[in-house]
Scaffold this motif. Structure first.
Motif, PDB file in Angstrom:
ATOM      1  N   GLU A  50       1.035  -0.584   0.163  1.00  0.00           N
ATOM      2  CA  GLU A  50      -0.047  -0.677   0.055  1.00  0.00           C
ATOM      3  C   GLU A  50       0.300   1.275   0.030  1.00  0.00           C
ATOM      4  OE1 GLU A  50      -2.850  -0.331  -0.687  1.00  0.00           O
ATOM      5  OE2 GLU A  50      -3.017  -1.987  -0.839  1.00  0.00           O
ATOM      6  N   LEU A  51       2.069   1.308   1.075  1.00  0.00           N
ATOM      7  CA  LEU A  51       2.717   2.045   0.382  1.00  0.00           C
ATOM      8  C   LEU A  51       3.434   3.050  -0.484  1.00  0.00           C
ATOM      9  CD1 LEU A  51       4.137   4.634   2.314  1.00  0.00           C
ATOM     10  CD2 LEU A  51       6.429   2.808   3.162  1.00  0.00           C
ATOM     11  N   ARG A  52       3.364   1.796  -1.695  1.00  0.00           N
ATOM     12  CA  ARG A  52       4.235   1.782  -2.779  1.00  0.00           C
ATOM     13  C   ARG A  52       3.704   2.417  -3.529  1.00  0.00           C
ATOM     14  NH1 ARG A  52       7.851  -3.632  -3.636  1.00  0.00           N
ATOM     15  NH2 ARG A  52       9.664  -3.273  -2.723  1.00  0.00           N
ATOM     16  N   LYS A  53       1.668   1.376  -3.374  1.00  0.00           N
ATOM     17  CA  LYS A  53       0.843   1.673  -4.584  1.00  0.00           C
ATOM     18  C   LYS A  53       0.526   3.390  -3.857  1.00  0.00           C
ATOM     19  CE  LYS A  53      -1.601  -1.987  -5.025  1.00  0.00           C
ATOM     20  NZ  LYS A  53      -3.060  -2.823  -4.800  1.00  0.00           N
ATOM     21  N   SER A  54       0.873   4.242  -2.889  1.00  0.00           N
ATOM     22  CA  SER A  54       0.627   5.376  -3.078  1.00  0.00           C
ATOM     23  C   SER A  54       1.513   6.312  -3.108  1.00  0.00           C
ATOM     24  CB  SER A  54      -0.064   5.835  -1.211  1.00  0.00           C
ATOM     25  OG  SER A  54       0.954   5.494  -0.141  1.00  0.00           O
ATOM     26  N   THR A  55       2.771   6.389  -2.861  1.00  0.00           N
ATOM     27  CA  THR A  55       4.362   6.612  -2.877  1.00  0.00           C
ATOM     28  C   THR A  55       4.516   7.091  -4.645  1.00  0.00           C
ATOM     29  OG1 THR A  55       5.640   5.254  -1.827  1.00  0.00           O
ATOM     30  CG2 THR A  55       4.517   6.831  -0.543  1.00  0.00           C
ATOM     31  N   ILE A  56       4.551   5.651  -5.233  1.00  0.00           N
ATOM     32  CA  ILE A  56       5.302   5.883  -6.539  1.00  0.00           C
ATOM     33  C   ILE A  56       4.034   6.581  -7.425  1.00  0.00           C
ATOM     34  CG2 ILE A  56       5.188   4.358  -8.565  1.00  0.00           C
ATOM     35  CD1 ILE A  56       5.955   1.845  -7.277  1.00  0.00           C
TER      36      ILE A  56
END
Length: 1650
Positions: free
Chosen positions: A1070-1076
């Motif tokens: 989820e962190l990757r999806k929100s920050t990429i």
């Protein structure tokens, strides 16, 4: 029964359900099976009888499942199943699961010692878990078991590098939500120290002893529990067992044993229990301790005598002794259970021993099942280390030491029996006051052991005399001596022959002194000897001033004792020890205790108390204090004795404060709380105390005041207790008077502070000693209002800044005490805890006073320990009082400190934990200006980042780290709001402040302690349940703060690309999806301004290398990066194409980086080199030097040279600035491209030299020489390089250089990495490397790979399978034709190099059968399948291997193969001949074996298969042959003659063509003769001269031969040419060969061709 199980969600928030747990492993043998491991839990959905269910989903046998109670709790979408077991059982279960994983890893890693250690600990934990689940343990054993379990868990976690678990006093795990951070920190420190000490004890025996000693010292009193299991001994008479400890003398534990082999008291059967108490730490620190059992039989004089005559009975005779070393048991190292004590007789003695900590009352409380009413208590022969109030003892221990008795008129020595009794003044025996030992009934007299006919007798028998205290002064001990005969009749006639006595009280009123006493023995009439009136007036013991009495003859005593005489020949010694809390042996102390008997001496006795030994006063502590306060109470109307009593009280308190008597603090506390009753004492104590302070302020000597301040704590406790008792008795009367007296005391103290000389100096010393002042809680407890604030304030801080500064520094410890005690949250040390808390105004006053002093000391760096303690105590009080009104100043103190000490950090986290949003808001508003606020935020961000980056706490302090992170996260988010509100507008934007925030947030998110994927499943679940995933929270904040920047974003590009990349690489979906998407926002922002995003692209490519190499990134990230950015780019037409190119570039680089990282840490660096080359080719040459270092580490110097050559070729021979793309290690001192290229060339030459590639080194030398000669004119360097070049030429000819082998390796199967999968590589082997060794090294990185035995390319079943298959075989290099070597005779040292180097083609020949099988010649149908591999680059190169780019396969006929074989043989023989011509000193053996193998073959059918002739080299061999090889040479000549005759008979004699004249020296290479075409097409000649076939041969060739059948470039046979060059001229007529003969092919054809 089969059960279908899956995980389901329970709609209820909390539900009690059965929890199914697997009790056996269940492997999955069918697709419908649900595999189970022991301990796994499932939810059962359906159960059915039979072998299956409809539509099965995860079935398993029900017999493998055990149902236990559990509670299912739901928190939103999450649910957790909690077993309904006690917490300790759950902790053991979790620990075992976590240890089991590591345990298996230890086995795989081969760490067998640690593996066995963990295995043993796991077994022990499982056993303890079973005991806990049984529910049958008593309370004390349950508590002890919990301590043992937690100790083992903590120890195991430490040695396995797991997290530290912190617990409370009851061994329960501390809940961080219900515990202050300061308490958590202290618990972590304590637990870490305990575990470290345990590990040191395990590793060092000396440390183990020290650890045991520390545990012993922690408790002032100890006890040893003894249980006698059995005693087996064939005595035949009654016996008495005396059990005691040696050397710390305790009472004997007495067991009376019947002659039937059971206790005399049958009720004691199986209940023989005793406890040896009052063992001090010093006793247990002795080097060795023993349990001793003396066996005394009661009966006849001699067991050998029979009852045929009447014998005397009842005699106590020694029988045996047992001794056991119990040192380890008493020191807690082991526990005896059913120990067999060795006996000196044929006996068996079994006991159980257990060490119990604490005094008797504590032991009874902790171990009620062991120490009950029936347990015998054996007291110590002496005082315990701590004598508690109410512990009244009045025991006198008497030891019969020894005696010496003259035989008198008897022929033999006497059998002396000593009888002891206690008599009063009239001589009457006091009944039942003598004890043989503990566990025995009292008796009126004691009879000693009888020793048979010995002059000198040593008994060492101890009995206890228990006379009522009121009768001690009028009693004495009487000893009578009697001869005992074995005959009953004679024994009855024996009378007392001597007597001795001693009084228990001395004339001065003190008791009999301890120690040995040499008593006077009196003789006389037996009736006189028992007459007290006759002997009490006589001296009882020999005194030092009376030496004549010891050695003089008998004399008659005058007076009433006229019938008694002293026996000088006999002697008798005893030893006494008085253990009494009422009877003293000190005259001065006795005078004080009995002050009422002589009131006139009261003042003198009070003064003499100061001279009494401290140990004696401590023994009678309660009586002494009672006497002092009774004097004070009975003289309440006068102050005559007040000062003396006060000084005496200070003296006693000072004794208790002494280190020697530190254990008596508890005694004094108990006395104050339970026994003190002087209701008027507070008035006199305050009066004298105030008087002393007044005198000191007036300049009088202050020595009494110093002593008083040392004892001030207990003085005020006496005051408070006295006032409390007075208020209870008189219903709170005289409250105002008491408050006025306190105010007077504080005013006097203020006056003392004003004194310019005495005040500050005196109080500085007092503060250092440990100041104590009445706390608010004490005054409240006494039901008296506290002193006014101004009094306390003035007392603590003085009336001027200078005075306060004089002593504020040494006052931190005392301020800490004030804060704790006055706030009421934490009791001061050694004080009772009141039931109420202090008012907030008092706490506020103290904080206002303490914080400035604290801040000043911290800023100056003074008294750090005291400052930390004070700050911790303040925060602990505030946590419990839930008041943070003055926390902001403390926060500024903590946040401003530069010291990253763990204790300071804990204090800072404690401050942050007590601040809510309003506190933060108020704190921010308190800054007077924006610059000051900005400075604070800047420093705070830097401080937080430093604390996150540094290891403030040990890595195993998981709870402490997570609590700190939680508070830091709250603070960071609060400060982020401040940034958005106050520093975002164009006019107020602060770039550096925002930059610091982003770097702090990313550092917080990427810190090691938050990376949950690196933890075990249990730890991960624990963190998520308690704290959640803080990475998601801070990641969302970073994203929001980035988007809030608006047009300021460009200022952070490319600076923030690296931190954002580091954040997105965190493996949280989820962190990757929100920050990429932030990356696309950066691209868009730069593109809108510059119509490109080159800066962003360059930065992310540069950072991606270091991040992925550091371990971040995975396949999921590559896919997410590609999908998210492509989706974003395609929504913007202008960015679609460049965005797609950028994404393709990054994903390609990422794929190569992941491949490189996957094999980087392998022991075999082969694949690391491959991936490095892929990166080198696919991106930029930044990995060139990494590849070189890998080569050099594996001694691949040739490849290392080629790698550096890539960089060198990029440089120019110019003086331009060094701007090469990769400068390597040479750049610091080399500034131009010429300098760098020259340095690289020299390094390359060295590497080529080490790799024996001298031909390549010569090329580099030539280029350098050209530069030195024509460009820079450096003849000195030219000379050096030419000399090096000359050495390389010499090495080519003289140094042995074996040719390497080449191997083809194929990696087949989907299990290999992408850069290896289904590819073939050609490997260049090392010198003398065998294929077996190469294969072993090849397979080591892939232990599960299977080696293919076939050399044929595998099919789809292999290439598409998920496994790993490796194919390896040897290939031959295919040499490229060298025009400059054609038609020239070149030394093999030169030509051999080019046969195995600079090769790009390799071949592998595989024989196979074709056509019908010929039974006479199997080789006639043998064909060759030749596969040729072409590599991407020639070998050697920058790698020792290269991938195969193309493969071709050709079929070779038997004839073509024969030609190739003959050519190879020719070359081999020619090479050998050249070697011998060039160096005649070479050994002849290789040439001999080579020629013999051709001329005289012993395999493959001999001549029948050859039909060839070989005569080359015979002459050379004849010239060099030695005498020992002469027979061998003659044999070869004979074979040669036979071969020649056969050729002539079958083929006739042919003329040879004319050769050009031969030159002297080594032979030249030959070409085909000019008449080759004619001869090769002779119609009727179907034979070739050197390789002919008979006309009837099945393989005879057609005539004429087809064009192209034989290659036109075949050379003449070099051996023939060599032979002709040594023949005589002209040739003899009988020689069969003529010049017209056909120059044919060398006859060394293989037998399978013929």
């Amino acid at each position: 029964m089969l059960v279908r199980g899956v995980w389901v969600r329970d709609p209820y928030s909390r539900l009690l359900v059965p929890l199914p747990a697997a009790v056996w492993n269940f492997p999955r043998t069918s697709e419908h099976h649900l595999p189970l491991q022991i301990g796994e839990t499932v939810h059962i959905l359906q159960a059915s009888e039979g072998k299956g269910v409809q539509q099965p989903q995860g079935i398993f046998p029900a017999s493998l499942i055990h149902l236990k109670g559990a509670v299912v709790e739901r928190r939103g979408a999450e649910e957790s199943v909690i077993p309904t077991e006690m917490p300790m059982v759950q902790e053991i279960t979790t620990t075992l699961r976590e240890w089991a994983t590591i345990w298996k890893q230890l086995y795989v890693a081969g760490q067998m010692e640690r593996y066995q250690q963990v295995k043993q600990m796991m077994y022990e934990l499982m056993e303890r878990r079973s005991q806990l689940l049984s529910g049958t343990l008593p309370k004390d054993e349950l508590l002890q078991l919990k301590k043992e379990v937690t100790g083992k868990i903590d120890y195991g976690n430490k040695i396995l590098a797991l997290d530290l678990v912190v617990r409370d006093e009851d061994e329960n795990i501390l809940d961080p939500d219900r515990t202050s951070i300061i308490s958590l920190f202290q618990a972590h420190k304590k637990a870490a120290q305990t575990i470290t000490q345990r590990i040191q004890e395990e590793m060092s025996p000396q440390q183990s002893v020290l650890g045991c000693s520390a545990r012993l010292a922690a408790s002032p009193s100890h006890s040893l529990y003894l249980c006698v299991r059995n005693f087996v001994c064939n005595i035949g008479e009654e016996a008495q067992l005396f059990m005691a400890l040696y050397d710390p003398s305790d009472e004997n534990y007495v067991i009376r044993w019947a002659s039937t082999g059971v206790p005399q008291d049958i009720e004691l059967l199986n209940n023989l229990k005793a406890i040896f108490t009052d063992l001090g730490s010093k006793d247990l620190k002795r080097e060795r301790l023993f349990l001793v059992c003396q066996i005394i039989r009661v009966g006849r004089m001699d067991l050998r005598e029979t009852y045929s005559r009447k014998l005397s009975t009842g005699l106590r005779r020694p029988f045996g002794i047992s001794v056991m070393d119990i040192t380890d048991i008493t020191k807690g190292k082991s526990e005896s259970c059913g120990t067999d004590i060795p006996c000196s007789v044929l006996a068996g003695f079994w006991v159980s021993l257990k060490m119990l900590w604490g005094d008797l009352s504590q032991v009874r409380k902790d171990h009620p099942h062991l120490v009950d009413r029936s347990t015998v208590v054996a007291r110590k022969l002496g005082y315990p280390e701590v004598i508690m109030p109410g512990d009244v003892r009045n025991d006198i221990y008497l030891t019969l030491v020894q005696g010496e008795f003259d035989k008198g008129n008897k022929k033999t020595q006497k059998n002396v029996e000593v009888t002891v009794c206690v008599c009063d003044e009239s001589g009457n025996v006091v009944q039942n006051v003598i004890y043989h030992g503990a566990g025995d009934k009292p008796v009126s007299e004691y009879r000693s052991v009888v020793y048979y006919q010995q002059r000198h007798q040593r008994w060492m028998e101890t009995v206890k005399i228990a006379v009522p205290i009121e009768d001690v002064h009028k009693t004495h001990l009487r000893f009578t001596f009697r001869h005992r005969s074995s005959s009953d009749s004679k024994d009855k006639s024996e009378r007392i022959f001597s007597m001795a006595f001693v009084k228990l009280m001395r004339p001065d009123g003190t008791t009999l002194r301890d120690g040995e006493h040499d008593l006077i023995l009196y003789k006389g009439d037996s009736r006189k000897l028992e007459d007290a009136g006759a002997y009490l007036t006589l001296p009882s013991a020999r005194m030092l001033p009376e030496p004549k009495l010891l050695s003089g003859s008998s004399f008659r005593v005058s007076g009433t004792a006229s019938g008694l005489t002293v026996s000088a020949r006999d002697s008798f010694q005893i030893s006494t020890l008085v253990c009494s809390t009422k009877l003293t042996q000190n005259v001065n102390l006795l005078g004080l205790l009995k002050w009422r008997s002589k009131p006139s001496l009261l003042s003198e006795n009070l003064q003499k108390l100061m001279n009494v030994d401290g140990g004696e006063v401590i023994k009678f502590l309660q009586d002494t204090l009672d006497a002092l306060f009774s004097i004070m109470m009975e003289h309440s109307d006068t102050d005559v004795y007040d000062t003396l009593v006060f000084d005496a009280l200070v003296f006693i308190v000072g004794l208790v404060a002494d280190r020697k008597f530190q254990h008596f603090n508890a005694v004094l506390e108990a006395y104050i709380c339970q026994h003190f009753s002087a209701t008027l004492a507070y008035k006199k104590l305050i009066s004298v105390l105030t008087q002393y302070v007044d005198h000191a302020s007036q300049g009088e000597p202050c020595e009494p005041l110093m002593r008083t301040f040392k004892a001030l704590e207990y003085i005020f406790k006496f005051i408070v207790r006295s006032r409390h008792l007075f208020a209870q008795l008189y219903e709170g009367k005289e409250t105002a008077e008491f408050q006025q007296s306190l105010q007077r005391f504080f005013l006097s103290l203020n006056q003392l502070m004003k004194s310019p000389l005495e005040g500050p100096t005196l109080l500085c010393q007092v503060w250092r000693w440990g100041w104590y002042c009445p706390s608010h809680q004490d005054l409240t407890f006494s039901q008296t209002p506290a002193p006014p604030k101004e009094d306390i304030s003035s007392t603590c801080v003085g009336h001027s800044p200078d005075q306060a500064l004089c002593w504020s520094h040494p006052s931190c410890w005392s301020l800490s005490w004030w804060v704790l005690s006055s706030a009421g949250a934490v009791p001061a040390p050694t004080s009772f805890v009141p039931p109420c808390l202090a008012p907030p105004e008092c706490r506020e006053l103290l904080l206002q006073m303490a914080v400035p002093i604290l801040q000043e000391l911290i800023e100056k760096g003074e008294e750090e320990g005291a400052c930390i303690e004070l700050l911790s105590n303040i925060l602990e009080v505030l946590y419990k009082a839930q008041k943070v009104n003055t926390v902001f100043s403390a926060a500024s103190v903590s946040l401003s400190t530069p010291l990253p000490q763990s204790h300071y950090v804990a204090c800072m986290a404690a401050i942050l934990s007590q601040m809510d949003k309003d506190h933060y808001s108020s704190y921010i508003k308190a800054f007077p200006s924006r610059p000051e606020l900005m400075d604070f935020l800047m420093e705070t961000f830097i401080l937080f980042k430093d604390l996150i980056g540094k290891t403030v706490y040990p890595s195993d302090w998981m709870v402490m780290n997570m609590v700190q992170n939680r508070e830091f996260l709250r603070a960071i988010n609060q400060f982020a709001m401040t940034l958005t509100k106050m520093f975002l507008n164009d006019s107020s934007f602060e770039l550096q402040l925002w930059n610091n925030y982003f770097h702090l947030a990313v550092a917080f998110l990427t810190q090691e302690s938050l990376q949950l994927e690196n933890f075990s499943q249990a730890k991960r679940n624990s963190i998520l349940a308690k704290y959640g995933d803080m990475r998601a929270t801070i990641g969302a904040s970073i994203r929001d703060m980035w988007y809030n920047l608006g047009h300021h974003k460009i200022k952070f590009i490319p600076g923030m690309v690296g931190p954002i990349l580091e954040m997105t690489l965190v493996p949280e979906l989820e962190l990757r999806k929100s920050t990429i998407p932030i990356f696309f926002d950066m691209m868009l922002c730069e593109y809108q301004l510059t119509e490109s995003f080159s800066r962003f692209e360059d930065e992310i490519l540069r950072k991606l290398d270091s991040e992925v190499e550091g371990g971040r990134g995975d396949e999921q990230y590559k896919q997410l990066f590609e999908s998210i950015l492509l989706s974003c780019c395609r929504r913007h037409p202008k960015l679609a194409k460049p965005g797609e190119n950028f994404v393709a570039l990054v994903t390609g680089l990422l794929e190569r980086l992941l491949d490189y990282r996957a094999v980087r840490n392998d022991e075999n660096k082969t694949y690391s080199m491959s991936c490095t080359v892929n990166l080198l080719v696919g991106t930029r040459p930044m990995y060139l030097y990494k590849l070189k270092d890998l080569h050099v580490s594996y001694e691949n110097y040739t490849e290392g040279a080629y790698t550096l050559l890539l960089h060198a070729r990029l440089l120019k021979w110019s003086d331009e600035a060094n701007t090469a793309p990769m400068q390597g290690l040479h750049s610091p001192s080399l500034h131009t491209q010429r300098q760098l290229k020259e340095a690289l060339y020299n390094q390359i030459i060295d590497y080529f030299d080490q790799g024996k590639m001298w031909e390549e080194a010569i090329h580099i030398c030539k280029e350098l020489a050209d530069q030195y000669e024509s460009e820079v004119f450096n003849y000195e360097m030219l000379s050096d390089i030419l000399q090096r070049e000359a050495k390389f030429y010499e090495k080519i000819l003289k140094v042995l250089r074996p040719s390497p082998d080449y191997f083809a390796v194929g990696y087949y199967g989907q299990g290999f990495p992408t850069f290896l999968r289904n590819k073939v590589f050609i490997y260049r082997g090392k010198e003398y490397e065998r294929r077996e060794d190469f294969e072993m090294q090849l397979l080591s990185p892939f232990p599960s790979a299977e080696k293919l035995k076939s050399t044929s390319p595998p099919g789809q079943d292999i290439t598409g399978s998920p496994g790993q298959y490796i194919q390896c075989f040897t290939v031959q290099p295919v040499e490229e034709s060298k025009v400059r070597f054609k038609d020239r005779s070149i030394p093999e040292q030169i030509t051999n190099f080019y046969k195995a180097n600079h090769v790009q083609k390799f071949s592998y020949s595989r024989p196979f059968k074709k056509g019908p099988k010929d039974p006479d010649n199997e080789f006639a149908t043998m064909w060759i399948e030749r596969t040729t591999f072409v590599t991407a680059y020639p070998l050697p190169g920058i790698l020792r291997w290269f991938a195969v780019t193309s493969t071709t396969t050709t079929i070779i006929s038997p004839l073509e193969n024969a030609i190739e074989t003959m050519m190879k043989t020719n070359e081999k023989i020619m090479s050998e001949i050249n070697r011998h011509q060039n160096d005649p000193s070479l050994p002849i053996n290789p040439l001999s074996m080579l020629l013999n193998g051709i001329v005289d073959p012993a395999v493959m059918g001999g001549f029948a298969k050859y039909e060839t002739v070989q005569f080359a080299g015979i002459r050379i061999h004849g010239r060099k042959v030695t005498e020992d090889l002469r027979p061998f040479h003659e044999r070869m000549e004979q074979c040669f003659v036979q071969l020649r005759a056969k050729v002539e008979n079958q083929y006739g004699v042919r003329e040879m063509v004319c050769f050009e004249a031969q030159r002297s020296g080594r032979p030249r290479s030959m070409a085909w003769g000019p008449d080759w075409d004619q001869l090769s097409h002779a119609g009727d000649r179907q034979v070739l001269w050197w390789g002919v076939l008979a006309p009837s041969h099945p393989l005879s060739l057609p005539s004429p031969l087809p064009a192209g059948f034989l290659p036109q470039s075949h050379p003449h046979c070099p051996l023939l040419q060599m032979l002709l060059s040594h023949l005589p001229s002209p040739l003899p007529s009988q020689f069969p060969f003529r010049p017209s003969c056909i120059p044919g092919i060398c006859p060394a054809m293989p037998p399978w061709w013929l």
